[in-house]
Design a protein around this motif. Sequence first.
Motif, PDB file in Angstrom:
ATOM      1  N   ALA A  42     -91.983 -13.862  11.405  1.00 15.96           N
ATOM      2  CA  ALA A  42     -91.948 -12.518  10.819  1.00 15.96           C
ATOM      3  C   ALA A  42     -90.666 -11.788  11.228  1.00 15.96           C
ATOM      4  N   LEU A  43     -90.034 -12.246  12.298  1.00 16.47           N
ATOM      5  CA  LEU A  43     -88.769 -11.667  12.745  1.00 16.47           C
ATOM      6  C   LEU A  43     -87.579 -12.208  11.961  1.00 16.47           C
ATOM      7  N   GLY A  44     -87.785 -13.334  11.262  1.00 17.46           N
ATOM      8  CA  GLY A  44     -86.711 -13.947  10.481  1.00 17.46           C
ATOM      9  C   GLY A  44     -86.761 -15.461  10.567  1.00 17.46           C
ATOM     10  N   GLU A  45     -85.813 -16.093   9.903  1.00 13.65           N
ATOM     11  CA  GLU A  45     -85.748 -17.562   9.858  1.00 13.65           C
ATOM     12  C   GLU A  45     -85.470 -18.155  11.238  1.00 13.65           C
ATOM     13  N   HIS A  46     -86.054 -19.327  11.466  1.00 15.24           N
ATOM     14  CA  HIS A  46     -85.818 -20.043  12.712  1.00 15.24           C
ATOM     15  C   HIS A  46     -85.842 -21.546  12.464  1.00 15.24           C
ATOM     16  N   ARG A  47     -85.110 -22.255  13.306  1.00 12.89           N
ATOM     17  CA  ARG A  47     -85.183 -23.717  13.327  1.00 12.89           C
ATOM     18  C   ARG A  47     -86.306 -24.113  14.299  1.00 12.89           C
ATOM     19  N   VAL A  48     -86.747 -25.358  14.195  1.00 15.22           N
ATOM     20  CA  VAL A  48     -87.785 -25.850  15.099  1.00 15.22           C
ATOM     21  C   VAL A  48     -87.327 -25.688  16.545  1.00 15.22           C
ATOM     22  N   VAL A  49     -86.077 -26.038  16.831  1.00  8.52           N
ATOM     23  CA  VAL A  49     -85.578 -25.947  18.202  1.00  8.52           C
ATOM     24  C   VAL A  49     -85.622 -24.508  18.711  1.00  8.52           C
ATOM     25  N   ASP A  50     -85.344 -23.542  17.831  1.00  4.84           N
ATOM     26  CA  ASP A  50     -85.430 -22.127  18.236  1.00  4.84           C
ATOM     27  C   ASP A  50     -86.862 -21.759  18.602  1.00  4.84           C
ATOM     28  N   LEU A  51     -87.801 -22.191  17.772  1.00  5.48           N
ATOM     29  CA  LEU A  51     -89.215 -21.875  18.018  1.00  5.48           C
ATOM     30  C   LEU A  51     -89.713 -22.530  19.297  1.00  5.48           C
ATOM     31  N   THR A  52     -89.302 -23.765  19.561  1.00  4.59           N
ATOM     32  CA  THR A  52     -89.745 -24.437  20.789  1.00  4.59           C
ATOM     33  C   THR A  52     -89.236 -23.690  22.015  1.00  4.59           C
ATOM     34  N   GLU A  53     -87.993 -23.197  21.956  1.00  2.24           N
ATOM     35  CA  GLU A  53     -87.431 -22.452  23.080  1.00  2.24           C
ATOM     36  C   GLU A  53     -88.105 -21.097  23.254  1.00  2.24           C
ATOM     37  N   HIS A  54     -88.268 -20.353  22.159  1.00  3.15           N
ATOM     38  CA  HIS A  54     -88.834 -19.008  22.236  1.00  3.15           C
ATOM     39  C   HIS A  54     -90.310 -19.009  22.624  1.00  3.15           C
ATOM     40  N   LEU A  55     -91.043 -20.023  22.160  1.00  3.24           N
ATOM     41  CA  LEU A  55     -92.494 -20.028  22.358  1.00  3.24           C
ATOM     42  C   LEU A  55     -92.953 -20.973  23.462  1.00  3.24           C
ATOM     43  N   ALA A  56     -92.001 -21.701  24.068  1.00  2.00           N
ATOM     44  CA  ALA A  56     -92.322 -22.661  25.140  1.00  2.00           C
ATOM     45  C   ALA A  56     -93.377 -23.668  24.695  1.00  2.00           C
ATOM     46  N   LEU A  57     -93.186 -24.179  23.485  1.00  2.00           N
ATOM     47  CA  LEU A  57     -94.072 -25.206  22.935  1.00  2.00           C
ATOM     48  C   LEU A  57     -93.281 -26.486  22.741  1.00  2.00           C
ATOM     49  N   ALA A  58     -93.970 -27.613  22.761  1.00  2.00           N
ATOM     50  CA  ALA A  58     -93.320 -28.901  22.527  1.00  2.00           C
ATOM     51  C   ALA A  58     -92.844 -28.988  21.079  1.00  2.00           C
ATOM     52  N   GLN A  59     -91.769 -29.730  20.872  1.00  2.00           N
ATOM     53  CA  GLN A  59     -91.230 -29.905  19.527  1.00  2.00           C
ATOM     54  C   GLN A  59     -92.274 -30.488  18.589  1.00  2.00           C
ATOM     55  N   SER A  60     -93.037 -31.453  19.066  1.00  2.00           N
ATOM     56  CA  SER A  60     -94.058 -32.078  18.218  1.00  2.00           C
ATOM     57  C   SER A  60     -95.144 -31.085  17.828  1.00  2.00           C
ATOM     58  N   THR A  61     -95.482 -30.187  18.749  1.00  2.00           N
ATOM     59  CA  THR A  61     -96.492 -29.157  18.471  1.00  2.00           C
ATOM     60  C   THR A  61     -95.990 -28.197  17.404  1.00  2.00           C
ATOM     61  N   VAL A  62     -94.769 -27.725  17.560  1.00  2.00           N
ATOM     62  CA  VAL A  62     -94.188 -26.802  16.585  1.00  2.00           C
ATOM     63  C   VAL A  62     -94.093 -27.469  15.217  1.00  2.00           C
ATOM     64  N   SER A  63     -93.604 -28.704  15.185  1.00  2.00           N
ATOM     65  CA  SER A  63     -93.468 -29.415  13.909  1.00  2.00           C
ATOM     66  C   SER A  63     -94.816 -29.611  13.231  1.00  2.00           C
ATOM     67  N   LYS A  64     -95.833 -29.971  14.011  1.00  2.00           N
ATOM     68  CA  LYS A  64     -97.180 -30.169  13.455  1.00  2.00           C
ATOM     69  C   LYS A  64     -97.716 -28.878  12.857  1.00  2.00           C
ATOM     70  N   HIS A  65     -97.550 -27.784  13.567  1.00  2.00           N
ATOM     71  CA  HIS A  65     -98.061 -26.507  13.068  1.00  2.00           C
ATOM     72  C   HIS A  65     -97.253 -25.992  11.882  1.00  2.00           C
ATOM     73  N   LEU A  66     -95.949 -26.208  11.882  1.00  2.00           N
ATOM     74  CA  LEU A  66     -95.138 -25.820  10.731  1.00  2.00           C
ATOM     75  C   LEU A  66     -95.551 -26.614   9.490  1.00  2.00           C
ATOM     76  N   ALA A  67     -95.857 -27.894   9.666  1.00  2.00           N
ATOM     77  CA  ALA A  67     -96.313 -28.709   8.535  1.00  2.00           C
ATOM     78  C   ALA A  67     -97.626 -28.168   7.981  1.00  2.00           C
ATOM     79  N   CYS A  68     -98.528 -27.774   8.861  1.00  2.00           N
ATOM     80  CA  CYS A  68     -99.806 -27.193   8.441  1.00  2.00           C
ATOM     81  C   CYS A  68     -99.562 -25.906   7.667  1.00  2.00           C
ATOM     82  N   LEU A  69     -98.730 -25.032   8.223  1.00  2.00           N
ATOM     83  CA  LEU A  69     -98.437 -23.757   7.574  1.00  2.00           C
ATOM     84  C   LEU A  69     -97.725 -23.953   6.240  1.00  2.00           C
TER      85      LEU A  69
END
Length: 124
Positions: A42-69
């Motif tokens: 909601a703050l703007g566009e992000h890459r997976v790597v940005d989301l993993t850093e900002h949210l302290a989540l694993a890359q695989s977790t972020v990718s899985k949830h982005l695919a769902c969304l």
Amino acid sequence: MKADSVDPDLGQIDETAALTSAACLFHGFSDASRLAIVRHLALGEHRVVDLTEHLALAQSTVSKHLACLRDCGLVESRPVGRASMFSLTHPEATLRLLSAAEELLGLTGDAVALCPVYGTEATS
């Protein structure tokens, strides 16, 4: 309203289909990690790597949830070099929904978290 929620013979809303679609939408927001990703997008566009850093989540977790969304039509991506930039498909509507949820949570207090079926202490 989606066209498949309308009975073409009667021109009426198929309430079961409409409720099923609504339940699926809310299921998309039901995971705390997915919700954190949506709130961050909601703050703007992000890459997976940005989301993993900002949210302290694993890359695989972020990718899985982005695919769902993305499968739910809530998130879209565009290629930028070797990466993909993710954004909300309908940011204004998503922000209104999140705002309404925050308002309702404010009105119900801890009742949702204390719910024996879906609350934080519920057994799966």
